[in-house]
Motif scaffolding. Structure first.
Motif, short mmCIF file in Angstrom:
data_model
loop_
_atom_site.label_atom_id
_atom_site.label_comp_id
_atom_site.label_asym_id
_atom_site.label_seq_id
_atom_site.Cartn_x
_atom_site.Cartn_y
_atom_site.Cartn_z
N GLU A 28 0.82 -1.21 0.00
CA GLU A 28 0.00 0.00 0.00
C GLU A 28 0.85 1.26 0.00
O GLU A 28 0.35 2.36 0.22
CB GLU A 28 -0.95 -0.02 1.21
N GLY A 29 2.15 1.09 -0.25
CA GLY A 29 3.04 2.24 -0.42
C GLY A 29 3.68 2.78 0.85
O GLY A 29 4.40 3.76 0.80
N ARG A 30 3.43 2.14 2.00
CA ARG A 30 4.08 2.59 3.23
C ARG A 30 5.55 2.18 3.22
O ARG A 30 5.91 1.14 2.64
CB ARG A 30 3.38 2.00 4.45
N VAL A 31 6.40 2.96 3.87
CA VAL A 31 7.83 2.67 3.95
C VAL A 31 8.23 2.48 5.41
O VAL A 31 7.95 3.34 6.25
CB VAL A 31 8.67 3.80 3.32
N GLY A 32 8.87 1.36 5.71
CA GLY A 32 9.38 1.09 7.04
C GLY A 32 10.89 1.11 7.03
O GLY A 32 11.53 0.65 6.07
N LEU A 33 11.48 1.64 8.08
CA LEU A 33 12.93 1.81 8.16
C LEU A 33 13.54 0.90 9.22
O LEU A 33 12.96 0.68 10.29
CB LEU A 33 13.29 3.26 8.50
N GLY A 34 14.73 0.40 8.92
CA GLY A 34 15.54 -0.34 9.88
C GLY A 34 16.99 0.03 9.71
O GLY A 34 17.37 0.64 8.71
N GLU A 35 17.81 -0.33 10.68
CA GLU A 35 19.22 0.04 10.63
C GLU A 35 20.08 -1.09 11.18
O GLU A 35 19.75 -1.71 12.19
CB GLU A 35 19.47 1.30 11.46
#
Length: 365
Positions: A28-35
């Protein structure tokens, strides 16, 4: 919900250290970030191994399924908060065996997935980890080291106190009996000047099992809350009750050791580093420790803003408030692109971002 795209950006830091920022995009176009920012000489994984894993594994993730969806943004109706953590574990199941020995890569994947899921269900990562928050804020502890000259150490302690920091952790860097005697005198000077501060010490696994009880006895008059990792990780459960309680740090990464330490006499706290344990494993150990009456402390690994924000969410997501945590901003953040960490507040506090997911906005956008 499925991950349909992934990208990886490298950030070159001081010396040989490098950080990796993982971006996952859902259907659905959401962006999740990790490091992933392993610390050379300390982390069991190397950044090149983490890069390969994070470049290959996102495409093999399973779907992220929940029993329901929120009725409207910002609500949790229809999806039990604890179900989100289990949904992440199910999504990671196809790649879990390939993440063994790569805790920084696992931390990045778990963080990015929880960020996506939190955005979907309208909850912060802390609620996704542990249900509705039972505490609104967590204090941070300051950090000092005996490797600097005493006047400088005392000046740094004054600066921490002026900021409202009420707990100070001191890393004991000296070695041998003469070194321990010097550290002891420095700690006595610190205690004379700051009688009310909560003092914690970190021996970095430098003492033998035979000498640790004697040294803990010499430290007892200073009233430290505990001494972190006084002996080697694989020996800690043999230490037993001493004049000063002790805490487990590196031992938590040794297979089978957390279970022994949950039963060990003298263990006062678990030091939870999600960059060394993974985010979900750190939360599980914190939950189990608190259930046994053992305190929890969450700390970063001098990593970047996304990992620090995730560690803050872990502290906020534990069943009970942890002790003051090692989540203060550090100088190494200056090597990263400027990004706001919404959980960090003035006065030595960590508080909820008030946003779904992690609340950190990517600088790459």
């Amino acid at each position: 919900m499925r991950v349909v795209a992934a990208s990886l950006e490298q950030v070159d830091l001081e010396g040989a250290r490098r950080g990796l920022v993982l971006s996952l995009t859902d259907d659905e176009g959401r962006v999740g970030l990790g490091e992933a920012t392993p610390l050379p000489g300390f982390s069991p994984d190397a950044v090149d191994d983490d890069r390969r894993a994070l470049a290959e594994l996102p495409g093999a993730l399973g779907p992220i399924d929940l029993p329901g969806a929120p009725a409207s943004p910002g609500t949790t109706t229809g999806a039990a908060p604890r179900a989100t953590a289990f949904a992440i574990l199910r999504a990671l199941a196809p790649v879990s065996s390939r993440l063994r020995g790569l805790p920084a890569a696992r931390f990045a994947l778990e963080t990015a997935l929880l960020d996506l899921l939190g955005q979907r269900v309208g909850m912060p990562v802390s609620a996704c980890l542990g249900g509705h928050r039972r505490h609104d804020e967590v204090r941070v502890n300051g950090l000092l080291t005996t490797s600097v000259a005493l006047p400088e150490m005392l000046e740094r302690a004054r600066a921490l106190a002026a900021r409202g920091v009420r707990a100070i952790k001191v890393k004991l860097r000296s070695r041998g009996e003469e070194g321990f005697a010097r550290d002891l005198e420095a700690l006595r000077a610190l205690r004379r000047e700051h009688e009310a501060v909560e003092l914690r010490l970190d021996a970095n696994a430098a003492w033998s099992l035979e000498e640790a009880p004697r040294r803990l006895g010499l430290l007892a008059p200073l009233g430290p809350r505990f001494v972190e990792q006084p002996v080697a990780p694989e020996l800690l459960h043999h230490l037993g009750a001493c004049d000063v309680p002790w805490a487990a740090d590196e031992s938590l990464a040794v297979e089978g050791m957390p279970e022994r330490l949950l039963e060990a006499e003298g263990c006062a706290a678990f030091i939870l580093k999600p960059a060394m344990l993974g985010l979900l494993r750190a939360h599980e150990l914190g939950r189990r420790a608190q259930a046994r009456g053992i305190d929890a402390v969450v700390t970063h690994l001098f990593d970047g803003p996304i990992a620090l924000a995730a560690a803050c969410e872990l502290a906020l997501g534990l069943p009970r408030p942890p002790l003051a945590c090692g989540l203060d901003a550090h100088a190494g953040l200056e090597a990263w692109p400027a990004v706001r960490i919404p959980q960090l507040r003035e006065g030595g506090l960590v508080a909820s971002s008030g946003q779904p997911g992690l609340g950190v906005r990517p600088w790459m956008a």
